[in-house]
Design a protein around this motif. Structure first.
Motif, PDB file in Angstrom:
ATOM      1  N   THR A 116      21.290  -5.876  -5.507  1.00 33.33           N
ATOM      2  CA  THR A 116      20.837  -4.484  -5.552  1.00 33.33           C
ATOM      3  C   THR A 116      19.403  -4.333  -5.082  1.00 33.33           C
ATOM      4  OG1 THR A 116      20.287  -4.816  -7.886  1.00 33.33           O
ATOM      5  CG2 THR A 116      22.436  -3.843  -7.387  1.00 33.33           C
ATOM      6  N   ASP A 117      18.598  -5.399  -5.153  1.00 36.73           N
ATOM      7  CA  ASP A 117      17.225  -5.351  -4.667  1.00 36.73           C
ATOM      8  C   ASP A 117      17.235  -5.390  -3.141  1.00 36.73           C
ATOM      9  OD1 ASP A 117      14.610  -6.416  -3.696  1.00 36.73           O
ATOM     10  OD2 ASP A 117      14.142  -6.422  -5.838  1.00 36.73           O
ATOM     11  N   THR A 118      16.621  -4.394  -2.508  1.00 38.66           N
ATOM     12  CA  THR A 118      16.686  -4.274  -1.050  1.00 38.66           C
ATOM     13  C   THR A 118      16.056  -5.471  -0.359  1.00 38.66           C
ATOM     14  OG1 THR A 118      16.514  -1.889  -1.327  1.00 38.66           O
ATOM     15  CG2 THR A 118      16.177  -2.751   0.882  1.00 38.66           C
ATOM     16  N   HIS A 119      14.924  -5.958  -0.869  1.00 38.71           N
ATOM     17  CA  HIS A 119      14.248  -7.086  -0.238  1.00 38.71           C
ATOM     18  C   HIS A 119      15.142  -8.331  -0.247  1.00 38.71           C
ATOM     19  CE1 HIS A 119      10.968  -4.332  -1.012  1.00 38.71           C
ATOM     20  NE2 HIS A 119      10.114  -5.106  -0.357  1.00 38.71           N
ATOM     21  N   VAL A 120      15.781  -8.577  -1.392  1.00 34.23           N
ATOM     22  CA  VAL A 120      16.684  -9.722  -1.489  1.00 34.23           C
ATOM     23  C   VAL A 120      17.903  -9.508  -0.590  1.00 34.23           C
ATOM     24  CG1 VAL A 120      18.137 -11.054  -3.059  1.00 34.23           C
ATOM     25  CG2 VAL A 120      15.910 -10.209  -3.834  1.00 34.23           C
ATOM     26  N   ARG A 121      18.413  -8.286  -0.567  1.00 28.69           N
ATOM     27  CA  ARG A 121      19.602  -7.980   0.228  1.00 28.69           C
ATOM     28  C   ARG A 121      19.363  -8.239   1.710  1.00 28.69           C
ATOM     29  NH1 ARG A 121      20.849  -1.931   0.386  1.00 28.69           N
ATOM     30  NH2 ARG A 121      20.483  -2.206  -1.845  1.00 28.69           N
TER      31      ARG A 121
END
Length: 514
Positions: A116-121
Motif C-alpha cells: 500500500t505504500d507508494t514508494h515501496v510499490r
C-alpha cells in the motif's frame, strides 16, 4: 511477486515468439487469408476481457482470476500447438486472449493490494516491468531458434512449463485479499456485453477499413461501433453497480492518464512492429542484425523502469518524469525518421536506447499514478482500463501506420517502375514480403532473369520506396509522441504519500487455497 513475474512473462513471451514463427506456420497450414487474425483474435478478446476482470477483481479479490488466467492461457497454448488448420489456430489464439486479458486485468492490480505504500510499490512494480523486458528481449530469438530446430508448434508448448511454475507460486503464496463489501454483489453484465460489442466492432473496423476503404459495409460497421459506445455511456450512467464507474471519467487526472496511455501504446507498438520492417526490408539487414539493433529498445524499458523507481520518489513533482520520458521518446522517433541505410548501427542503437528508456520512465508511472489517483474502490478497474487503452492505442497505431506504409510503398514503386504496370511481377514487388524473405527474393530474381530484367536493381528500387514509406509512418508516430509530451501538462500534480488511511487499508488476507 515471483509468481506474478512468471505469469506476466507467460503473456510477454507468447506475444514475441509467435510473430517470429508466423511465416512458417502459414506456409504449413496454408491459410494466408487468416494471417492477420492470428494476432487480431488475441488482441480482440484480451482488450474486451481486461476491464471486465479488472472490475471482478475489485469485487471478489484477484487471486481466483489470476489462477484461472494461468489455466486458461496454458490450455489455450496447448490447443494452438495441436492446431491442424489456421481456423483452429485463430480460435486457440482467441482463447489465449481471454486468458491474457484476465491476467493483465488482475495481475498488475495485485501489486498495490500487497504494497500500500507508494514508494515501496514502485520498487516492486519494477519486477513486472523487468519481466516484460526480459521476455521481449529473448522472445524473438527464442521463437526463431524453436521454429528452426524444433518446429513451430514448440513456440506454443514453451508456455506450458512457464504456466505450471507460475501457477505453483500463485496458488501457494499469493494471499486472497478481498475488499470489504456490503450486500450482494452484482456484476454489470449488460455493460460487459456493450463493451464487447463496442470494442469488438471497433477492432474489426480498424483491421478491415484499410482493405475495403469507405465502403457501405465499413460505414455501417463504424456507425455500429459508435452506437454501441453511446448506449454503453447511457447505460453506465444509470446502472447501480456500473462496470465503468462514471465518477472515474470525471476525474481529470485519470482521464489525462488514459489519454497518455493511448498515445504510449501508439508509439510503442508502431516502433516494435515497423522498425524491424525498416531495418530488414528497407536497409537489407539480416534477421540477426535486426534482432541485435532492436534488443536495446526492449532491454532499456527495464533499465528505464529500474532507474525510474529510484528517481521519481525523490522528485517534488513526480509529473516531471513523464516530461522526461516522452521527451526521450520524441528524440528516438525523430532519430528513426531521418535514419538511412548509411547511418551507423551504433547511432541506431542509441536511438533504441533512448526510446526504451523513455518507455521505462512512462509506463510504470502511468500505472502507479492511476492507482494513486483512483483510490482502492476503483483500483482494479482503473489499472485494467489503463492497460486496455494502451492496447487500443497500439491497435490504432498499427492500423494507421500500416495503411500509410502500404499506400506510399505501392504508389512509389508504381511511379518508379512504370514499365511494370499491369504485370504479375509488379504486384509481387509492391508487397514488402519480397524484401524480407530471402527465398521470395531468389524466386523473383530468377523470374526477372527469364524475362530479361535486372531483378537486383528492381529490388533496390523497392527498398528505397519502402524506406520512404516507413519514414512517413514513423512521422505519424513522432507527431503522436509530441502530442503526448504536450498532454502531460493536463495531468494534475501527483503526490505520493508514505502512509495509507485506515479506510483505504485492504481487508486481512485469507491464505486458503481459494
Amino acid at each position: 511477486m515471483l509468481g506474478l513475474c512468471f505469469v506476466t512473462m507467460l503473456v510477454a513471451v507468447d506475444q514475441t515468439v509467435v510473430g517470429t514463427a508466423l511465416p512458417t506456420i502459414v506456409a504449413e497450414l496454408n491459410g494466408f487469408e487468416l494471417y492477420a487474425w492470428v494476432a487480431t483474435s488475441y488482441l480482440l478478446t484480451s482488450v474486451i476481457t481486461i476491464p471486465i476482470f479488472g472490475r471482478l477483481g475489485d469485487f471478489h479479490g484477484r487471486k481466483p482470476f489470476v489462477i484461472a488466467s494461468i489455466i486458461v492461457f496454458t490450455v489455450a497454448s496447448a490447443l494452438c500447438g495441436i492446431a491442424e488448420t489456421m481456423l483452429q489456430l485463430v480460435l486457440g489464439r482467441a482463447l489465449q486472449g481471454i486468458g491474457g486479458g484476465m491476467l493483465i486485468g488482475t495481475a498488475f492490480a495485485c501489486v498495490p493490494d500487497l504494497f500500500t505504500d507508494t514508494h515501496v510499490r514502485l520498487r516492486w512494480q519494477v519486477l513486472l516491468t523487468a519481466s516484460f523486458g526480459i521476455a521481449n528481449a529473448f522472445g524473438p530469438s527464442l521463437g526463431g531458434f524453436l521454429t528452426h530446430y524444433m518446429g513451430w508448434r514448440s513456440v506454443f508448448y514453451v508456455n506450458l512449463p512457464i504456466g505450471v511454475v507460475g501457477l505453483y507460486f500463485i496458488w501457494r503464496f499469493l494471499p486472497h485479499i478481498k475488499q470489504a463489501q456490503r450486500g450482494r454483489i452484482r456484476l454489470d453484465w449488460q455493460g460487459a456485453g456493450l463493451i464487447a460489442l463496442g470494442l469488438g466492432s471497433l477492432q474489426v473496423f480498424v483491421e478491415l477499413v484499410p482493405l475495403h476503404g469507405a465502403s457501405l459495409s465499413m460505414v455501417l460497421l463504424g456507425l455500429f461501433s459508435v452506437a454501441a459506445f453511446a448506449v454503453l455511456i447511457y447505460w453506465e450512467k444509470r446502472c447501480e453497480e456500473p462496470l465503468l464507474p462514471p465518477d472515474m471519467f470525471r476525474n481529470k487526472s485519470l482521464v489525462a492518464l488514459f489519454f497518455l496511455s493511448l498515445f504510449t501504446g501508439f508509439v510503442m507498438f508502431t516502433l516494435l512492429f515497423y522498425l524491424p520492417l525498416l531495418l530488414q526490408g528497407g536497409f537489407g539487414l539480416s534477421p540477426q542484425q535486426v534482432g541485435l539493433l532492436i534488443t536495446p529498445l526492449v532491454v532499456f524499458i527495464t533499465v528505464g523502469s529500474i532507474a525510474n523507481s529510484r528517481i521519481v520518489v525523490r522528485l517534488n513533482s513526480p509529473n516531471h518524469i513523464l516530461y522526461l520520458g516522452f521527451g526521450l521518446m520524441v528524440l528516438a522517433c525523430a532519430g528513426m525518421v531521418v535514419t538511412q541505410k548509411t547511418t551507423s548501427h551504433w547511432v541506431v542503437a542509441v536511438y533504441m536506447m533512448l526510446g526504451g528508456t523513455g518507455l521505462g520512465f512512462v509506463m510504470p508511472n502511468l500505472t502507479v499514478f492511476a492507482q494513486e489517483t483512483a483510490g482502492r474502490a476503483l483500483l482494479g478497474i482503473s489499472t485494467a482500463l489503463l492497460q486496455s487503452v494502451r492496447m487500443i492505442g497500439g491497435m490504432f497505431g498499427l492500423a494507421l501506420v500500416g495503411t500509410v506504409v502500404g499506400h506510399y510503398h505501392a504508389g512509389s514503386v508504381r511511379q518508379s517502375i512504370p514499365q511494370g504496370d499491369g504485370t504479375s511481377w509488379m504486384a509481387l514487388l509492391e508487397d514488402p514480403q519480397v524484401l524480407v524473405s530471402q527465398a521470395v527474393q531468389n524466386d523473383f530474381i530468377i523470374q526477372m532473369r527469364d524475362a530479361g530484367l535486372q531483378g537486383d536493381a528492381l529490388i533496390e528500387i523497392a527498398r528505397t520506396s519502402l524506406v520512404s514509406a516507413v519514414h512517413s509512418g514513423l512521422t505519424l508516430t513522432l507527431l503522436t509522441a509530441l502530442i503526448a509530451l504536450a498532454w502531460v501538462y493536463r495531468v494534475p500534480r501527483i503526490s505520493f504519500s508514505r502512509t495509507v488511511a485506515a479506510s483505504d487499508q485492504p481487508a486481512p488476507p485469507t491464505r486458503g487455497r481459494s
